[in-house]
Design a protein around this motif. Structure first.
Motif, PDB file in Angstrom:
ATOM      1  N   ALA A 257       2.482   1.685  -3.439  1.00  0.00           N
ATOM      2  CA  ALA A 257       1.525   2.186  -4.426  1.00  0.00           C
ATOM      3  C   ALA A 257       1.301   3.686  -4.238  1.00  0.00           C
ATOM      4  N   ARG A 258       1.155   4.108  -2.995  1.00  0.00           N
ATOM      5  CA  ARG A 258       0.977   5.529  -2.696  1.00  0.00           C
ATOM      6  C   ARG A 258       2.202   6.333  -3.156  1.00  0.00           C
ATOM      7  N   PHE A 259       3.390   5.821  -2.858  1.00  0.00           N
ATOM      8  CA  PHE A 259       4.651   6.446  -3.247  1.00  0.00           C
ATOM      9  C   PHE A 259       4.746   6.584  -4.775  1.00  0.00           C
TER      10      PHE A 259
ATOM     11  N   CYS B 277       1.910  -1.212 -13.174  1.00  0.00           N
ATOM     12  CA  CYS B 277       1.733   0.237 -13.257  1.00  0.00           C
ATOM     13  C   CYS B 277       2.007   0.726 -14.675  1.00  0.00           C
TER      14      CYS B 277
ATOM     15  N   ARG C 204       2.311   6.571  -6.990  1.00  0.00           N
ATOM     16  CA  ARG C 204       1.322   7.545  -7.481  1.00  0.00           C
ATOM     17  C   ARG C 204       1.855   8.965  -7.352  1.00  0.00           C
ATOM     18  N   ARG C 205       2.498   9.257  -6.217  1.00  0.00           N
ATOM     19  CA  ARG C 205       3.076  10.599  -6.034  1.00  0.00           C
ATOM     20  C   ARG C 205       4.171  10.874  -7.054  1.00  0.00           C
TER      21      ARG C 205
ATOM     22  N   ARG D  65       0.839  -1.217   0.000  1.00  0.00           N
ATOM     23  CA  ARG D  65       0.000   0.000   0.000  1.00  0.00           C
ATOM     24  C   ARG D  65       0.864   1.254   0.000  1.00  0.00           C
ATOM     25  N   GLU D  66       1.912   1.255   0.844  1.00  0.00           N
ATOM     26  CA  GLU D  66       2.814   2.409   0.911  1.00  0.00           C
ATOM     27  C   GLU D  66       3.545   2.595  -0.420  1.00  0.00           C
TER      28      GLU D  66
END
Length: 132
Positions: free
Chosen positions: A27-29, A53, A31-32, A24-25
């Motif tokens: 994926a968030r990273f 991705c 995306r940023r 999860r972390e």
């Protein structure tokens, strides 16, 4: 008390839960960083792709490695030749399912290090390895 214990409590489930948290972390990273996360935990071709991705026009197969310490080395060091081969086979099976011959792709590794004394550390190794 370790960060893993603080985050997840029960030690018998820590590795699985730590891995899911790390994904999860990651994926968030990503995306940023401008990646578009298309799929998670794709089981295909006898393997699993943690994240599929898109980075601009490139399809990216991402292996996420999460650790609570570097006692046994950096997280990416766990992506050995056997793991890379399984990921490449899964990626080829995924590409075959797409039915497209001309797809630009690469393999990235995201390291997530959940440290107790510091904020967790995330590192991207872009184009970390290629097919044999």
């Amino acid at each position: 008390m370790s960060l893993v214990s603080l985050l997840f409590g029960r030690p018998w489930r820590k590795n699985c839960e730590l891995g899911r948290w790390g994904e999860r972390e990651a994926a968030r990273f990503l995306r940023r960083k401008g990646y578009r996360v298309l799929l998670r935990n794709v089981r295909i071709g006898g393997g699993e792709i943690d994240l599929v991705c898109r980075d601009a026009s490139v399809l990216v197969f991402v292996e996420v490695k999460t650790r609570s310490s570097t006692e046994y080395g950096e997280p990416a060091e766990a992506v050995d030749a056997e793991k890379r081969a399984r990921l490449v086979r899964a990626a080829y099976a995924y590409l075959e399912e797409l039915g497209r011959e001309e797809v630009t792709y690469r393999f990235d590794i995201v390291e997530v290090l959940a440290e107790v004394q510091a904020k967790h550390r995330i590192r991207l190794l872009s184009n970390a390895f290629g097919p044999p």
